[in-house]
Enzyme design. Structure first.
Site, mmCIF file in Angstrom:
data_model
loop_
_atom_site.group_PDB
_atom_site.id
_atom_site.type_symbol
_atom_site.label_atom_id
_atom_site.label_comp_id
_atom_site.label_asym_id
_atom_site.label_seq_id
_atom_site.Cartn_x
_atom_site.Cartn_y
_atom_site.Cartn_z
ATOM 1 N N ARG A 1 -5.089 9.827 7.583
ATOM 2 C CA ARG A 1 -5.828 8.546 6.748
ATOM 3 C C ARG A 1 -5.906 8.836 5.337
ATOM 4 O O ARG A 1 -5.290 9.711 4.789
ATOM 5 C CB ARG A 1 -7.288 8.279 7.118
ATOM 6 C CG ARG A 1 -7.770 8.294 8.568
ATOM 7 C CD ARG A 1 -7.182 7.108 9.185
ATOM 8 N NE ARG A 1 -7.169 5.723 8.765
ATOM 9 C CZ ARG A 1 -8.206 4.893 9.098
ATOM 10 N NH1 ARG A 1 -8.725 5.058 10.315
ATOM 11 N NH2 ARG A 1 -8.062 3.597 8.532
ATOM 12 N N ASP B 1 -1.174 -1.416 12.706
ATOM 13 C CA ASP B 1 -2.153 -0.485 12.353
ATOM 14 C C ASP B 1 -3.536 -1.278 12.482
ATOM 15 O O ASP B 1 -4.049 -1.327 13.684
ATOM 16 C CB ASP B 1 -1.920 -0.027 11.030
ATOM 17 C CG ASP B 1 -3.172 0.861 10.565
ATOM 18 O OD1 ASP B 1 -3.982 1.420 11.325
ATOM 19 O OD2 ASP B 1 -2.975 1.243 9.066
ATOM 20 N N LYS C 1 -4.505 6.433 15.127
ATOM 21 C CA LYS C 1 -5.338 7.304 14.254
ATOM 22 C C LYS C 1 -6.539 7.643 15.224
ATOM 23 O O LYS C 1 -7.244 6.602 15.689
ATOM 24 C CB LYS C 1 -5.491 6.430 12.992
ATOM 25 C CG LYS C 1 -4.623 6.006 12.017
ATOM 26 C CD LYS C 1 -5.161 4.879 11.211
ATOM 27 C CE LYS C 1 -4.380 4.694 9.820
ATOM 28 N NZ LYS C 1 -4.742 3.217 9.120
ATOM 29 N N GLU D 1 -2.922 9.121 -1.697
ATOM 30 C CA GLU D 1 -2.160 10.091 -0.540
ATOM 31 C C GLU D 1 -1.162 10.972 -1.163
ATOM 32 O O GLU D 1 -0.307 11.488 -0.620
ATOM 33 C CB GLU D 1 -1.777 9.256 0.647
ATOM 34 C CG GLU D 1 -2.687 8.460 1.284
ATOM 35 C CD GLU D 1 -2.157 7.677 2.560
ATOM 36 O OE1 GLU D 1 -1.332 8.187 3.130
ATOM 37 O OE2 GLU D 1 -2.892 6.855 2.981
ATOM 38 N N ASP E 1 4.353 0.405 4.433
ATOM 39 C CA ASP E 1 3.017 -0.269 4.856
ATOM 40 C C ASP E 1 2.408 -1.467 3.972
ATOM 41 O O ASP E 1 2.066 -1.080 2.957
ATOM 42 C CB ASP E 1 2.016 1.099 5.081
ATOM 43 C CG ASP E 1 0.672 0.538 5.669
ATOM 44 O OD1 ASP E 1 0.606 -0.782 6.013
ATOM 45 O OD2 ASP E 1 -0.234 1.370 5.874
ATOM 46 N N GLN F 1 0.943 -1.192 -0.066
ATOM 47 C CA GLN F 1 -0.084 -0.104 -0.079
ATOM 48 C C GLN F 1 0.633 1.185 0.254
ATOM 49 O O GLN F 1 0.621 2.138 -0.810
ATOM 50 C CB GLN F 1 -1.057 -0.192 1.097
ATOM 51 C CG GLN F 1 -2.014 1.123 1.207
ATOM 52 C CD GLN F 1 -2.584 1.253 2.490
ATOM 53 O OE1 GLN F 1 -3.796 0.132 2.439
ATOM 54 N NE2 GLN F 1 -2.541 1.809 3.357
HETATM 55 C C1 2PG Z 1 -3.153 3.217 6.867
HETATM 56 C C2 2PG Z 1 -3.587 4.579 6.338
HETATM 57 C C3 2PG Z 1 -2.731 5.702 5.711
HETATM 58 P P1 2PG Z 1 -6.081 4.065 5.384
HETATM 59 O O1 2PG Z 1 -3.281 2.151 6.299
HETATM 60 O O2 2PG Z 1 -2.077 3.679 7.331
HETATM 61 O O3 2PG Z 1 -1.905 4.953 4.713
HETATM 62 O O4 2PG Z 1 -4.544 4.183 5.101
HETATM 63 O O5 2PG Z 1 -6.647 5.649 5.839
HETATM 64 O O6 2PG Z 1 -6.594 3.671 4.173
HETATM 65 O O7 2PG Z 1 -6.522 3.209 6.227
HETATM 66 MG MG MG Z 2 -1.688 1.243 7.476
#
Ligand code: 2PG
Ligand code: MG
Length: 405
Positions: A340, A286, A311, A179, A216, A137
């Protein structure tokens, strides 16, 4: 939110790749805006949330967040909506800071920072953020030798430009990912990693020493059966094969951090990755821990991960996210405060990262206004504080430089 003479606002972000246990956003469903509209969530803020928060002292973040918790005690906040609680909770924080006339980071109560979080910057986007041209990702960099935010962001921008030049020379640019990172056309993950190294070198920097790589993997998105599907390469790998692929990448490239290297339900994989990489690299949870104090403590006790991505909208309130930060620190973990993939101009994340004393801050790339808004806020905070960047934590000091000279 109005409080005396001050008013404050906050906006909740949204994620594309989400952990199954994180707070869920409230969306209208139906056909309007593809079902993603939030008129019900806005109404909930203006009615239900307003009714309970009216008259509450904004200086008492804990009490305000407790009242939000009581409105919807479910861990995923499925009735009220995580976007409702997150926006309301952050607005209370902003109102309290405005009332005191202090920056938001100061309102978090951590005292004067002696160092600032080191930027972790996306250069190439993949996975759910770029229609899976590559499965991984986020291909990110961490400026290692930079001493301040300014220097770190200049280095990140130079690497971004370097990778862009390399891609253009190969006729391989597709556009910009969710992003802000390059959305490349590559044949393999190794090619994407090699592009990062080339970009670092084109910027006149030393891979590993000046600028390192962090990934990630968002592996929950790749999990299939007892293994992992790399659709872009037409491959399915068993847990052991995936682990050795990661090991190979870590040997060949200067990688300092692996986020979600295994799926959130693959506890054995996460433990094995932590055992293999945890002494020299950050193994970041995460989806695996979803900014939950309880899950972080549980994972730490079982030897899974050595760092937590935080987050605020996974937890749903500032207080719950702060508890997750505390749990991570109690476990001896590093902390990365993150935005995010679905973001707005809201810059709270820069203040949370500074106020909570995060090791790293992750807000995507250095393009797209919603990303630069956060980096610019970090620069503004840095202007007021004459402190260096926090040293890379011990778990993120790889001895690997590069095999490429
Ligand atoms: C992640 C976030 C940021 P998302 O996985 O860490 O890259 O992505 O907000 O889609 O979860
Ligand atoms: Mg992540």
């Amino acid at each position: 939110m109005h409080c005396g003479d001050v008013s404050a606002r906050a906006i909740a972000p949204a994620g594309a790749s989400r952990g199954s246990a994180e707070a869920v956003d409230r969306r209208d469903g139906g056909t309007r805006l593809g079902g993603m509209d939030v008129t019900e969530a806005v109404a909930a803020v203006n009615e239900e949330v307003r009714a309970v928060l009216l008259g509450v002292d904004v200086m008492d973040q804990g009490r305000a967040d407790q009242l939000l918790d009581e409105l919807d005690p479910s861990p995923t906040r499925e009735r009220l909506g995580g976007n409702v609680t997150t926006a309301a909770s952050l607005a209370v924080l902003h109102a309290a800071a405005a009332l005191r006339g202090v920056p938001v980071w100061m309102q978090l109560g951590g005292g004067a920072p002696t160092a600032l979080p080191r930027p972790e910057v996306q250069i190439i986007g993949g996975g759910a953020h770029a229609a899976r041209t590559v499965d991984v990702q986020d291909f990110m960099i961490v400026p290692m030798s930079a001493r301040n935010v300014d220097e770190a962001l200049v280095q990140a921008a130079e690497v971004y430009l370097g990778v862009g030049t390399a891609l253009k020379s190969r006729g391989r640019v597709n556009g910009v990912a969710d992003e802000g990172g390059h959305w490349p056309e590559v044949d393999s993950h190794e090619e994407a990693l090699a592009l990062l190294v080339e970009g670092i070198e084109r910027a006149g920097l030393i891979p590993g020493a000046d600028v390192a790589i962090s990934l990630d993997l968002a592996a929950s998105e790749l999990a299939e059966g007892e293994g992992y599907r790399l659709a872009s390469e037409g491959l399915w790998l068993s847990r052991a094969e995936w682990l050795s692929r990661l090991e190979q990448w870590c040997t060949e490239f200067p990688i300092v951090a692996l986020e979600d290297p295994f799926g959130e339900f693959d506890l054995e994989g996460l433990r094995a990755a932590t055992e293999l990489f945890g002494d020299s690299r950050l193994v970041i949870g995460d989806d695996a821990v979803v900014s939950s104090a309880e899950r972080i403590s549980e994972a730490a006790a079982a030897g899974r991960c050595n760092a937590a991505l935080i987050k605020v909208n996974q937890a749903g309130t500032v207080t719950a996210a702060a508890e997750a930060v505390r749990a991570a620190r109690d476990a001896g973990w590093s902390v990365i405060v993150s935005a995010r993939s679905g973001e707005t101009e809201d810059v709270s994340v820069a203040h949370l990262a500074v106020g909570w004393g995060a090791d790293l801050i992750k807000v995507g790339s250095i393009t797209r206004g919603e990303r630069t808004a956060k980096w610019n806020e970090l620069l503004r905070i840095a202007e007021t504080l004459d402190v260096p960047l926090r040293p890379m934590p011990a778990g993120g000091q790889t001895s690997t430089r590069t095999n490429r000279g």
